[in-house]
Design a protein around this motif. Structure first.
Motif, PDB file in Angstrom:
ATOM      1  N   UNK A 108       0.851  -1.182   0.000  1.00  0.00           N
ATOM      2  CA  UNK A 108       0.000   0.000   0.000  1.00  0.00           C
ATOM      3  C   UNK A 108       0.894   1.240   0.000  1.00  0.00           C
ATOM      4  N   UNK A 109       1.359   1.660   1.154  1.00  0.00           N
ATOM      5  CA  UNK A 109       2.207   2.849   1.214  1.00  0.00           C
ATOM      6  C   UNK A 109       3.551   2.626   0.536  1.00  0.00           C
ATOM      7  N   UNK A 110       4.114   1.427   0.685  1.00  0.00           N
ATOM      8  CA  UNK A 110       5.427   1.159   0.101  1.00  0.00           C
ATOM      9  C   UNK A 110       5.398   1.182  -1.419  1.00  0.00           C
ATOM     10  N   UNK A 111       4.239   0.904  -2.002  1.00  0.00           N
ATOM     11  CA  UNK A 111       4.130   0.873  -3.454  1.00  0.00           C
ATOM     12  C   UNK A 111       4.118   2.236  -4.099  1.00  0.00           C
ATOM     13  N   UNK A 112       3.723   3.253  -3.346  1.00  0.00           N
ATOM     14  CA  UNK A 112       3.748   4.622  -3.858  1.00  0.00           C
ATOM     15  C   UNK A 112       2.597   4.996  -4.768  1.00  0.00           C
ATOM     16  N   UNK A 113       1.594   4.137  -4.894  1.00  0.00           N
ATOM     17  CA  UNK A 113       0.473   4.466  -5.778  1.00  0.00           C
ATOM     18  C   UNK A 113      -0.437   5.505  -5.121  1.00  0.00           C
ATOM     19  N   UNK A 114      -0.958   6.409  -5.939  1.00  0.00           N
ATOM     20  CA  UNK A 114      -1.762   7.518  -5.430  1.00  0.00           C
ATOM     21  C   UNK A 114      -2.999   7.035  -4.694  1.00  0.00           C
ATOM     22  N   UNK A 115      -3.659   6.000  -5.209  1.00  0.00           N
ATOM     23  CA  UNK A 115      -4.902   5.546  -4.572  1.00  0.00           C
ATOM     24  C   UNK A 115      -4.652   4.985  -3.178  1.00  0.00           C
ATOM     25  N   UNK A 147       6.686  -3.955  -1.257  1.00  0.00           N
ATOM     26  CA  UNK A 147       6.466  -4.056  -2.691  1.00  0.00           C
ATOM     27  C   UNK A 147       7.670  -4.806  -3.267  1.00  0.00           C
ATOM     28  N   UNK A 148       7.480  -6.053  -3.610  1.00  0.00           N
ATOM     29  CA  UNK A 148       8.593  -6.905  -4.048  1.00  0.00           C
ATOM     30  C   UNK A 148       9.197  -6.467  -5.378  1.00  0.00           C
ATOM     31  N   UNK A 149       8.522  -5.580  -6.057  1.00  0.00           N
ATOM     32  CA  UNK A 149       9.027  -5.109  -7.341  1.00  0.00           C
ATOM     33  C   UNK A 149       9.861  -3.826  -7.225  1.00  0.00           C
ATOM     34  N   UNK A 150      10.008  -3.312  -6.022  1.00  0.00           N
ATOM     35  CA  UNK A 150      10.729  -2.052  -5.849  1.00  0.00           C
ATOM     36  C   UNK A 150      11.871  -2.206  -4.857  1.00  0.00           C
ATOM     37  N   UNK A 151      12.946  -1.489  -5.099  1.00  0.00           N
ATOM     38  CA  UNK A 151      14.053  -1.439  -4.166  1.00  0.00           C
ATOM     39  C   UNK A 151      13.575  -0.826  -2.845  1.00  0.00           C
ATOM     40  N   UNK A 152      14.168  -1.263  -1.734  1.00  0.00           N
ATOM     41  CA  UNK A 152      13.760  -0.773  -0.425  1.00  0.00           C
ATOM     42  C   UNK A 152      13.933   0.740  -0.293  1.00  0.00           C
ATOM     43  N   UNK A 153      14.931   1.299  -0.965  1.00  0.00           N
ATOM     44  CA  UNK A 153      15.118   2.746  -0.908  1.00  0.00           C
ATOM     45  C   UNK A 153      13.934   3.509  -1.459  1.00  0.00           C
ATOM     46  N   UNK A 155      10.860   2.306  -1.746  1.00  0.00           N
ATOM     47  CA  UNK A 155       9.733   2.044  -0.861  1.00  0.00           C
ATOM     48  C   UNK A 155       9.774   2.961   0.364  1.00  0.00           C
ATOM     49  N   UNK A 156      10.961   3.122   0.926  1.00  0.00           N
ATOM     50  CA  UNK A 156      11.092   3.985   2.095  1.00  0.00           C
ATOM     51  C   UNK A 156      10.713   5.416   1.758  1.00  0.00           C
ATOM     52  N   UNK A 157      11.130   5.889   0.603  1.00  0.00           N
ATOM     53  CA  UNK A 157      10.776   7.244   0.182  1.00  0.00           C
ATOM     54  C   UNK A 157       9.264   7.401   0.047  1.00  0.00           C
ATOM     55  N   UNK A 158       8.593   6.379  -0.495  1.00  0.00           N
ATOM     56  CA  UNK A 158       7.133   6.437  -0.629  1.00  0.00           C
ATOM     57  C   UNK A 158       6.459   6.486   0.738  1.00  0.00           C
ATOM     58  N   UNK A 159       6.936   5.650   1.655  1.00  0.00           N
ATOM     59  CA  UNK A 159       6.345   5.612   3.001  1.00  0.00           C
ATOM     60  C   UNK A 159       6.555   6.948   3.706  1.00  0.00           C
ATOM     61  N   UNK A 188       4.799 -12.179   8.220  1.00  0.00           N
ATOM     62  CA  UNK A 188       5.802 -12.175   7.151  1.00  0.00           C
ATOM     63  C   UNK A 188       5.452 -11.210   6.027  1.00  0.00           C
ATOM     64  N   UNK A 189       6.482 -10.566   5.510  1.00  0.00           N
ATOM     65  CA  UNK A 189       6.310  -9.735   4.326  1.00  0.00           C
ATOM     66  C   UNK A 189       6.007  -8.275   4.580  1.00  0.00           C
ATOM     67  N   UNK A 190       5.982  -7.849   5.841  1.00  0.00           N
ATOM     68  CA  UNK A 190       5.665  -6.452   6.096  1.00  0.00           C
ATOM     69  C   UNK A 190       6.890  -5.555   5.889  1.00  0.00           C
ATOM     70  N   UNK A 191       6.622  -4.324   5.550  1.00  0.00           N
ATOM     71  CA  UNK A 191       7.675  -3.354   5.256  1.00  0.00           C
ATOM     72  C   UNK A 191       8.481  -2.984   6.501  1.00  0.00           C
ATOM     73  N   UNK A 192       7.789  -2.713   7.597  1.00  0.00           N
ATOM     74  CA  UNK A 192       8.442  -2.178   8.797  1.00  0.00           C
ATOM     75  C   UNK A 192       8.646  -3.277   9.828  1.00  0.00           C
ATOM     76  N   UNK A 193       9.905  -3.584  10.149  1.00  0.00           N
ATOM     77  CA  UNK A 193      10.193  -4.700  11.047  1.00  0.00           C
ATOM     78  C   UNK A 193      11.139  -4.354  12.196  1.00  0.00           C
TER      79      UNK A 193
END
Length: 301
Positions: A108-115, A147-153, A155-159, A188-193
Motif C-alpha cells: 500500500x504505502x510502500x508501493x507509492x500508488x496515489x490511490x 512491494x517486491x518489485x521495488x528497491x527498499x530505498x 519504498x522507504x521514500x514512498x512511506x 511475514x512480508x511487512x515493510x516495517x520490522x
C-alpha cells in the motif's frame, strides 16, 4: 492483533455468573503501578462481566490508569462516547487505537500508488475525529506489505512521503501516529520490522506527530538486544506495548526479563502508556488475577 482474557477465584467466578453486574465494586482502589500499563477489553471479562463499562470500572479498581483498544474506531459512536465518559470518571487515559486499514498481504504505502496514499490519508483524517471523541492522543500506523518489485530505498521514500502528509493532518490537533515494527515470524512480508528502521523513518518525516510504537514482544523476536535498542531509539519512542515470548502472554511467562526492562524504561523517565497487547496464559477469572499479579511483580523494581 488479537485481544484476550481474565481474573479472580473460582468461587468469585461462580458468584459473578449469578450476579453479573455485582462483581463487588469496591469503594477502595488498589495502589497504582509505577508505570502506566493499559489493559484492553476482554482481558478481564470474567472478573467484570456485563460489558466494556464494567471492565473499565474493574480496571480502575485494580490500579490501572489507562485503556488500550485497537478496535475503538470500529465501535458504534455512542459506545465510543460512553467509554470516553467512563474513562473520564476514573481519570483514565486512552491509549492507541488502529488508525487505518492495514494491508497485510499486498503493498500500500510502500508501493507509492496515489490511490493507496489517498485511502490512508482519508482514514487518518477520520481517525482525528475518533481521537477527539475518546480523548486519545496516539494512534497506531503499520505501513503494510513490502512491494517486491521495488528497491527498499524507493519504498522507504514512498512511506516517508505518505507519513509527512499524514503528519500535516495530525499536527494541528496535537495527535501522534506511532509506527509499529512487527516481527517477520508472525507477520511475514511487512515493510516495517526493526526499531532502527522506524527511527530512520521518523527522522526523515521530522514531525512531533510521527513517532515509534516499540512493541517489546515483536522486537524480542525480530532482533532482541532490547534495552540497547530502546536506548538507541529512545528520542523517537512515544509508546510501548508488551507481551512475553514465546506465547505472547503476560510478563513472567516467557524469556523476557520484564522487571529489568520496565526498570530501565522507568529510570529513563518514561511517563507514557505501556499497552498490554497480549493474551492471558491461563483461562477464566484465575488467569485474570494471574495477569494482575504478573504486572505487580514486574513493576516492583
Amino acid at each position: 492483533m488479537d485481544r484476550r482474557k481474565f481474573l479472580g477465584s473460582s468461587l468469585l467466578a461462580s458468584a459473578l455468573s449469578v450476579f453479573p453486574h455485582q462483581w463487588s465494586r469496591s469503594s477502595t482502589r488498589a495502589e497504582t503501578f509505577q508505570l502506566n500499563y493499559a489493559p484492553h477489553f476482554g482481558m478481564f471479562r470474567h472478573s467484570a462481566p456485563g460489558g466494556v463499562l464494567n471492565e473499565l470500572d474493574f480496571m480502575a479498581e485494580q490500579g490501572f490508569r489507562s485503556l488500550e483498544d485497537n478496535d475503538m474506531k470500529k465501535r458504534p459512536l455512542e459506545q465510543q462516547r460512553q467509554i470516553a465518559a467512563r474513562m473520564e470518571k476514573h481519570n483514565m487515559q486512552m491509549g492507541v487505537f488502529v488508525a487505518h486499514t492495514i494491508f497485510w498481504t499486498e503493498p500500500n504505502l510502500a508501493g507509492g500508488k496515489a490511490e493507496g496514499r489517498e485511502l490512508f490519508l482519508k482514514e487518518i483524517q477520520e481517525s482525528v475525529e475518533v481521537a477527539k471523541r475518546v480523548n486519545a492522543k496516539w494512534m497506531t500506523v503499520v505501513p503494510g506489505h513490502v512491494d517486491l518489485r521495488k528497491d527498499m530505498g524507493y519504498q522507504t521514500a514512498h512511506v516517508v512521503e505518505s507519513l509527512k502528509r499524514a503528519a500535516e493532518i495530525l499536527e494541528p490537533h496535537g495527535l501522534v501516529m506511532v509506527l509499529e515494527p512487527l516481527n517477520k515470524r508472525d507477520h511475514p512480508g511487512l515493510f516495517l520490522t526493526k526499531a532502527a528502521q522506524a527511527y530512520e523513518i521518523c527522522k526523515a518525516v521530522d514531525s512531533p506527530s510521527c513517532k515509534i510504537l516499540f512493541d517489546i514482544y515483536h522486537q524480542q523476536i525480530t532482533e532482541g538486544n532490547l534495552i540497547p535498542n530502546i536506548e538507541a531509539s529512545w528520542e523517537e519512542i512515544a509508546y510501548f506495548q508488551v507481551g512475553d515470548n514465546p506465547g505472547r502472554r503476560e510478563p513472567t511467562t516467557g524469556e523476557i526479563n520484564y522487571l529489568n526492562v520496565f526498570k530501565h524504561i522507568h529510570a529513563k523517565g518514561f511517563n507514557g502508556i505501556i499497552g498490554m497487547e497480549h493474551g492471558n496464559s491461563r483461562p477464566g477469572a484465575d488467569g485474570e488475577m494471574a495477569v494482575i499479579e504478573a504486572y505487580r511483580k514486574s513493576d516492583s523494581f
